[in-house]
Design a protein around this motif. Structure first.
Motif, PDB file in Angstrom:
ATOM      1  N   ILE A  63       0.717  -1.239  -0.069  1.00  0.00           N
ATOM      2  CA  ILE A  63      -0.005   0.098   0.187  1.00  0.00           C
ATOM      3  C   ILE A  63       0.855   1.240  -0.058  1.00  0.00           C
ATOM      4  O   ILE A  63       1.822   1.393   0.772  1.00  0.00           O
ATOM      5  N   GLY A  64       0.386   2.098  -0.814  1.00  0.00           N
ATOM      6  CA  GLY A  64       1.008   3.506  -0.967  1.00  0.00           C
ATOM      7  C   GLY A  64       0.054   4.699  -0.949  1.00  0.00           C
ATOM      8  O   GLY A  64      -0.943   4.484  -1.383  1.00  0.00           O
ATOM      9  N   ILE A  65       0.368   5.702  -0.341  1.00  0.00           N
ATOM     10  CA  ILE A  65      -0.349   6.972  -0.339  1.00  0.00           C
ATOM     11  C   ILE A  65       0.387   8.111  -1.166  1.00  0.00           C
ATOM     12  O   ILE A  65       0.773   8.978  -0.334  1.00  0.00           O
ATOM     13  N   PRO A  66       0.529   8.061  -2.310  1.00  0.00           N
ATOM     14  CA  PRO A  66       1.170   9.234  -2.946  1.00  0.00           C
ATOM     15  C   PRO A  66       0.460  10.611  -2.890  1.00  0.00           C
ATOM     16  O   PRO A  66      -0.754  10.356  -3.025  1.00  0.00           O
ATOM     17  N   HIS A  67       0.994  11.633  -2.678  1.00  0.00           N
ATOM     18  CA  HIS A  67       0.313  12.763  -2.601  1.00  0.00           C
ATOM     19  C   HIS A  67       0.964  13.889  -3.239  1.00  0.00           C
ATOM     20  O   HIS A  67       2.112  14.083  -3.461  1.00  0.00           O
ATOM     21  N   SER A  68       0.313  14.997  -3.892  1.00  0.00           N
ATOM     22  CA  SER A  68       0.730  16.188  -4.463  1.00  0.00           C
ATOM     23  C   SER A  68      -0.021  17.145  -3.780  1.00  0.00           C
ATOM     24  O   SER A  68      -1.169  17.155  -3.534  1.00  0.00           O
ATOM     25  N   LYS A  69       0.740  18.262  -3.537  1.00  0.00           N
ATOM     26  CA  LYS A  69       0.328  19.454  -2.884  1.00  0.00           C
ATOM     27  C   LYS A  69       0.829  20.686  -3.606  1.00  0.00           C
ATOM     28  O   LYS A  69       2.106  21.239  -3.237  1.00  0.00           O
ATOM     29  N   VAL A  70       0.266  21.058  -4.629  1.00  0.00           N
ATOM     30  CA  VAL A  70       0.727  22.364  -5.447  1.00  0.00           C
ATOM     31  C   VAL A  70      -0.374  23.454  -5.500  1.00  0.00           C
ATOM     32  O   VAL A  70      -1.549  23.306  -5.150  1.00  0.00           O
ATOM     33  N   ASN A  71       0.343  24.619  -5.987  1.00  0.00           N
ATOM     34  CA  ASN A  71      -0.693  25.660  -6.196  1.00  0.00           C
ATOM     35  C   ASN A  71      -1.916  25.452  -7.070  1.00  0.00           C
ATOM     36  O   ASN A  71      -3.080  25.963  -7.050  1.00  0.00           O
ATOM     37  N   SER A  72      -1.816  24.647  -8.071  1.00  0.00           N
ATOM     38  CA  SER A  72      -2.838  24.322  -9.251  1.00  0.00           C
ATOM     39  C   SER A  72      -3.993  23.380  -8.773  1.00  0.00           C
ATOM     40  O   SER A  72      -5.045  23.146  -9.433  1.00  0.00           O
ATOM     41  N   THR A  97       4.727  -2.251  -4.405  1.00  0.00           N
ATOM     42  CA  THR A  97       3.309  -1.687  -4.121  1.00  0.00           C
ATOM     43  C   THR A  97       2.506  -1.638  -5.365  1.00  0.00           C
ATOM     44  O   THR A  97       2.883  -1.578  -6.278  1.00  0.00           O
ATOM     45  N   ASN A  98       1.240  -2.196  -4.974  1.00  0.00           N
ATOM     46  CA  ASN A  98       0.137  -2.046  -6.101  1.00  0.00           C
ATOM     47  C   ASN A  98      -1.162  -1.561  -5.587  1.00  0.00           C
ATOM     48  O   ASN A  98      -1.990  -1.548  -6.500  1.00  0.00           O
ATOM     49  N   PHE A  99      -1.412  -1.049  -4.513  1.00  0.00           N
ATOM     50  CA  PHE A  99      -2.547  -0.437  -3.910  1.00  0.00           C
ATOM     51  C   PHE A  99      -2.258   0.806  -3.551  1.00  0.00           C
ATOM     52  O   PHE A  99      -1.574   1.070  -2.715  1.00  0.00           O
ATOM     53  N   PHE A 100      -2.594   1.850  -4.413  1.00  0.00           N
ATOM     54  CA  PHE A 100      -2.339   3.355  -4.097  1.00  0.00           C
ATOM     55  C   PHE A 100      -3.518   4.032  -3.763  1.00  0.00           C
ATOM     56  O   PHE A 100      -4.738   4.054  -4.390  1.00  0.00           O
ATOM     57  N   LYS A 124      -6.503   4.675   9.474  1.00  0.00           N
ATOM     58  CA  LYS A 124      -7.348   3.456   9.259  1.00  0.00           C
ATOM     59  C   LYS A 124      -6.348   2.190   8.564  1.00  0.00           C
ATOM     60  O   LYS A 124      -6.792   1.127   9.068  1.00  0.00           O
ATOM     61  N   LEU A 125      -5.359   2.604   7.985  1.00  0.00           N
ATOM     62  CA  LEU A 125      -4.597   1.497   7.517  1.00  0.00           C
ATOM     63  C   LEU A 125      -3.782   0.879   8.363  1.00  0.00           C
ATOM     64  O   LEU A 125      -3.172  -0.533   8.372  1.00  0.00           O
ATOM     65  N   VAL A 126      -3.894   1.150   9.861  1.00  0.00           N
ATOM     66  CA  VAL A 126      -3.206   0.526  10.968  1.00  0.00           C
ATOM     67  C   VAL A 126      -3.836  -0.673  11.303  1.00  0.00           C
ATOM     68  O   VAL A 126      -3.545  -1.525  11.871  1.00  0.00           O
ATOM     69  N   ASP A 127      -5.231  -0.613  11.046  1.00  0.00           N
ATOM     70  CA  ASP A 127      -6.142  -1.598  11.560  1.00  0.00           C
ATOM     71  C   ASP A 127      -5.952  -2.841  10.398  1.00  0.00           C
ATOM     72  O   ASP A 127      -6.218  -2.766   9.393  1.00  0.00           O
ATOM     73  N   LYS A 128      -5.480  -3.820  11.200  1.00  0.00           N
ATOM     74  CA  LYS A 128      -5.125  -5.099  10.439  1.00  0.00           C
ATOM     75  C   LYS A 128      -6.371  -5.655   9.601  1.00  0.00           C
ATOM     76  O   LYS A 128      -6.126  -5.841   8.363  1.00  0.00           O
ATOM     77  N   ASN A 133      -9.013  -6.412   4.472  1.00  0.00           N
ATOM     78  CA  ASN A 133     -10.249  -6.228   3.568  1.00  0.00           C
ATOM     79  C   ASN A 133     -10.206  -5.508   2.312  1.00  0.00           C
ATOM     80  O   ASN A 133     -10.248  -5.618   1.239  1.00  0.00           O
ATOM     81  N   ILE A 134      -9.131  -4.390   2.517  1.00  0.00           N
ATOM     82  CA  ILE A 134      -9.029  -3.343   1.499  1.00  0.00           C
ATOM     83  C   ILE A 134      -8.155  -4.161   0.380  1.00  0.00           C
ATOM     84  O   ILE A 134      -8.439  -4.024  -0.719  1.00  0.00           O
ATOM     85  N   LEU A 135      -7.045  -4.983   0.980  1.00  0.00           N
ATOM     86  CA  LEU A 135      -6.400  -5.658  -0.191  1.00  0.00           C
ATOM     87  C   LEU A 135      -7.004  -6.640  -0.844  1.00  0.00           C
ATOM     88  O   LEU A 135      -6.531  -7.096  -1.928  1.00  0.00           O
TER      89      LEU A 135
END
Length: 153
Positions: A63-72, A97-100, A124-128, A133-135
C-alpha cells in the motif's frame, strides 16, 4: 464519512497494468485535471515526484499513499488505483506496491487539510482487519464501501 466531492465510486480504478512510478503519476495527474481537482497537469505530476524525493510514500503490505500539494490543485481529492502487479516503490518493508490511495491537496490551507487527510487514511490502514479487507477487495464497489467510511478528522 468522506465527502462525495473528494471521493466517489468513479475515484477508483482496478486491474491497471502500470509498471513504473512515472505511469502511475501520469495517470493520477490526468485524473485530477480531467475531474477539475487541478488546473495544471505538469505541476501536479511534478508535485508527486517532488514528494517522493522527500521520502517514499509506500508503506507496507503493498500500500502506498502518494500525494501532491501544489498551487494548481483547487480542491482536495482522493483517487485509488489497484494495480494488477506490484511496482518497485522503495516501500518500508521492501515489498512492491500495487494499491495506491492518492491525495491531491490544495496548497491553500494545505498544512491542516494535508495532515487531516493523510493521518485519517494512515490511521485506518493501521487497522489490520481494514487493511486485509481493502487488499482483498475485488471490485470498485467493495473498495468504495471500505474507504468511504474513513472520516477526515
Amino acid at each position: 464519512m468522506i465527502d462525495k466531492s473528494i471521493f466517489n465510486i468513479n475515484s477508483i480504478i482496478i486491474d491497471t497494468d502500470f509498471s513504473t512510478q512515472e505511469q502511475v503519476f501520469s495517470h493520477l495527474s490526468k485524473y485530477f485535471v480531467k475531474n477539475s481537482y487541478c488546473t495544471n497537469y505538469e505541476e501536479i505530476k511534478v508535485g508527486f515526484f517532488e514528494r517522493e524525493k522527500e521520502g517514499s510514500t509506500a508503506f507496507t503490505d503493498g500500500i502506498g499513499i502518494p500525494h501532491s500539494k501544489v498551487n494548481s490543485i483547487i480542491q482536495p481529492g482522493i483517487y485509488v488505483i489497484k494495480n494488477k502487479n506490484g511496482i518497485n516503490w522503495d516501500s518500508l518493508d521492501g515489498k512492491e506496491t500495487n494499491f495506491f490511495i492518492a491525495l491531491a491537496i490544495p496548497n491553500l490551507d494545505s498544512n491542516t487539510l494535508h495532515l487531516k487527510m493523510l493521518s485519517s487514511v494512515a490511521r485506518k490502514l493501521v487497522d489490520k482487519e481494514f487493511k486485509k479487507n481493502i487488499l482483498n477487495a475485488k471490485t470498485k464497489e467493495e473498495i468504495f464501501e471500505l474507504l468511504s467510511l474513513i472520516e477526515i478528522i
